[in-house]
Design a protein around this motif. Structure first.
Motif, short mmCIF file in Angstrom:
data_model
loop_
_atom_site.label_atom_id
_atom_site.label_comp_id
_atom_site.label_asym_id
_atom_site.label_seq_id
_atom_site.Cartn_x
_atom_site.Cartn_y
_atom_site.Cartn_z
N PHE A 239 5.03 15.65 -2.86
CA PHE A 239 6.18 15.50 -1.97
C PHE A 239 5.75 15.18 -0.54
O PHE A 239 6.40 14.39 0.15
N ILE A 240 4.65 15.77 -0.09
CA ILE A 240 4.18 15.48 1.27
C ILE A 240 3.77 14.02 1.38
O ILE A 240 4.10 13.34 2.36
N ILE A 241 3.05 13.52 0.40
CA ILE A 241 2.61 12.13 0.46
C ILE A 241 3.80 11.18 0.37
O ILE A 241 3.90 10.21 1.12
N MET A 242 4.74 11.46 -0.52
CA MET A 242 5.90 10.58 -0.67
C MET A 242 6.75 10.55 0.60
O MET A 242 7.08 9.48 1.12
N GLY A 243 7.13 11.71 1.09
CA GLY A 243 7.97 11.76 2.29
C GLY A 243 7.26 11.28 3.53
O GLY A 243 7.82 10.55 4.35
N GLY A 244 6.00 11.66 3.66
CA GLY A 244 5.23 11.25 4.82
C GLY A 244 5.00 9.76 4.87
O GLY A 244 5.08 9.13 5.93
N LEU A 245 4.70 9.16 3.72
CA LEU A 245 4.48 7.71 3.70
C LEU A 245 5.76 6.93 3.96
O LEU A 245 5.73 5.89 4.62
N ALA A 246 6.86 7.41 3.45
CA ALA A 246 8.12 6.71 3.69
C ALA A 246 8.46 6.69 5.18
O ALA A 246 8.79 5.63 5.74
N THR A 247 8.33 7.83 5.84
CA THR A 247 8.67 7.86 7.26
C THR A 247 7.59 7.22 8.12
O THR A 247 7.89 6.50 9.07
N SER A 248 6.34 7.46 7.81
CA SER A 248 5.27 6.92 8.66
C SER A 248 5.13 5.41 8.52
O SER A 248 4.73 4.75 9.48
N THR B 127 0.83 -1.20 0.00
CA THR B 127 0.00 0.00 0.00
C THR B 127 0.87 1.25 0.00
O THR B 127 0.63 2.19 -0.77
N ALA B 128 1.86 1.27 0.86
CA ALA B 128 2.72 2.45 0.97
C ALA B 128 3.52 2.67 -0.31
O ALA B 128 3.59 3.79 -0.83
N LEU B 129 4.12 1.63 -0.83
CA LEU B 129 4.94 1.78 -2.03
C LEU B 129 4.11 2.14 -3.25
O LEU B 129 4.55 2.92 -4.10
N ALA B 130 2.91 1.59 -3.36
CA ALA B 130 2.03 1.96 -4.48
C ALA B 130 1.69 3.44 -4.43
O ALA B 130 1.70 4.13 -5.46
N ALA B 131 1.40 3.95 -3.25
CA ALA B 131 1.08 5.38 -3.12
C ALA B 131 2.31 6.25 -3.38
O ALA B 131 2.21 7.30 -4.02
N ILE B 132 3.47 5.81 -2.89
CA ILE B 132 4.70 6.59 -3.11
C ILE B 132 5.04 6.65 -4.59
O ILE B 132 5.29 7.73 -5.14
N PHE B 133 5.04 5.51 -5.27
CA PHE B 133 5.37 5.51 -6.69
C PHE B 133 4.27 6.18 -7.52
O PHE B 133 4.56 6.77 -8.57
N MET C 248 2.68 8.83 -6.61
CA MET C 248 2.82 10.27 -6.42
C MET C 248 4.05 10.84 -7.11
O MET C 248 4.20 12.06 -7.19
N MET C 249 4.95 9.99 -7.58
CA MET C 249 6.16 10.51 -8.23
C MET C 249 5.86 11.41 -9.44
O MET C 249 6.45 12.47 -9.56
N PRO C 250 4.96 11.02 -10.34
CA PRO C 250 4.65 11.93 -11.45
C PRO C 250 4.07 13.26 -10.98
O PRO C 250 4.34 14.31 -11.57
N VAL C 251 3.28 13.23 -9.92
CA VAL C 251 2.69 14.47 -9.39
C VAL C 251 3.79 15.34 -8.78
O VAL C 251 3.82 16.56 -8.98
N ALA C 252 4.70 14.73 -8.03
CA ALA C 252 5.73 15.50 -7.33
C ALA C 252 6.77 16.08 -8.27
O ALA C 252 7.26 17.19 -8.05
N PHE C 253 7.10 15.36 -9.34
CA PHE C 253 8.19 15.80 -10.21
C PHE C 253 7.71 16.39 -11.53
O PHE C 253 8.50 16.62 -12.44
N ALA C 254 6.43 16.68 -11.65
CA ALA C 254 5.88 17.23 -12.90
C ALA C 254 6.44 18.62 -13.16
O ALA C 254 6.67 19.40 -12.23
N GLN C 255 6.64 18.94 -14.42
CA GLN C 255 7.15 20.24 -14.83
C GLN C 255 6.18 20.98 -15.76
O GLN C 255 6.52 21.99 -16.33
N SER C 256 4.98 20.47 -15.89
CA SER C 256 4.01 21.06 -16.81
C SER C 256 3.45 22.36 -16.25
O SER C 256 3.72 22.75 -15.12
N ASP C 257 2.63 23.01 -17.07
CA ASP C 257 2.01 24.26 -16.64
C ASP C 257 1.08 24.00 -15.46
O ASP C 257 0.23 23.13 -15.51
N GLY C 258 1.24 24.76 -14.41
CA GLY C 258 0.40 24.63 -13.22
C GLY C 258 0.78 23.47 -12.32
O GLY C 258 0.10 23.21 -11.33
#
Length: 139
Positions: free
Chosen positions: A91-100, A64-70, A72-82
């Motif tokens: 980033f909050i979901i990725m970092g928070g899930l890894a530590t929690s 569950t944690a790894l599926a959510a982390i992976f 969220m990667m496109p959302v966290a590292f997106a460079q598109s408009d907006g």
């Protein structure tokens, strides 16, 4: 043209990410405690129940944690408009899930066994203070 956002606009997505993070973390903790409670109903002690439940629920918690982390990667590292609006949430979901997830696998089992350990300690202290403990040892 750069789009400048206020802290309030950025924090809205971060707060949405925090709510999602709390939901996933609570679900992982509930998975672990629910199985341990089933073992307790069958007569096991709290520590033994958690020692048996933790390895059995490790895979679902990590999946569950790894599926959510992976996810969220496109959302966290997106460079598109907006995308800067949503990057904080990723980033909050990725970092928070890894530590929690790490803390869930360590703190929840320890906290689950604490009341049982406290009750045993309290019984032992009362027995020592009343003198019954030493009478049993001498016999």
């Amino acid at each position: 043209m750069a789009l400048w956002l206020s802290n309030q606009e950025l924090s809205m997505f971060a707060q949405i990410g925090l709510i999602a993070l709390m939901g996933i973390v609570m679900k992982n903790g509930i998975l672990l405690v629910d199985l341990a409670n089933d073992y307790r109903r069958n007569g096991m002690s709290a520590a033994d129940a958690m020692q048996k439940a933790a390895p059995e629920r490790l895979r679902p918690v990590l999946m569950t944690a790894l599926a959510a982390i992976f996810g969220m990667m496109p959302v966290a590292f997106a460079q598109s408009d907006g995308a800067e609006w949503r990057n904080a949430m990723g980033f909050i979901i990725m970092g928070g899930l890894a530590t929690s997830t790490f803390l869930t696998l360590l703190v929840v089992p320890a906290a689950y066994a604490l009341p049982d350990d406290y009750a045993r300690l309290k019984t032992l202290v009362r027995a020592k203070l009343s003198g019954e403990f030493w009478k049993e040892r001498r016999a």
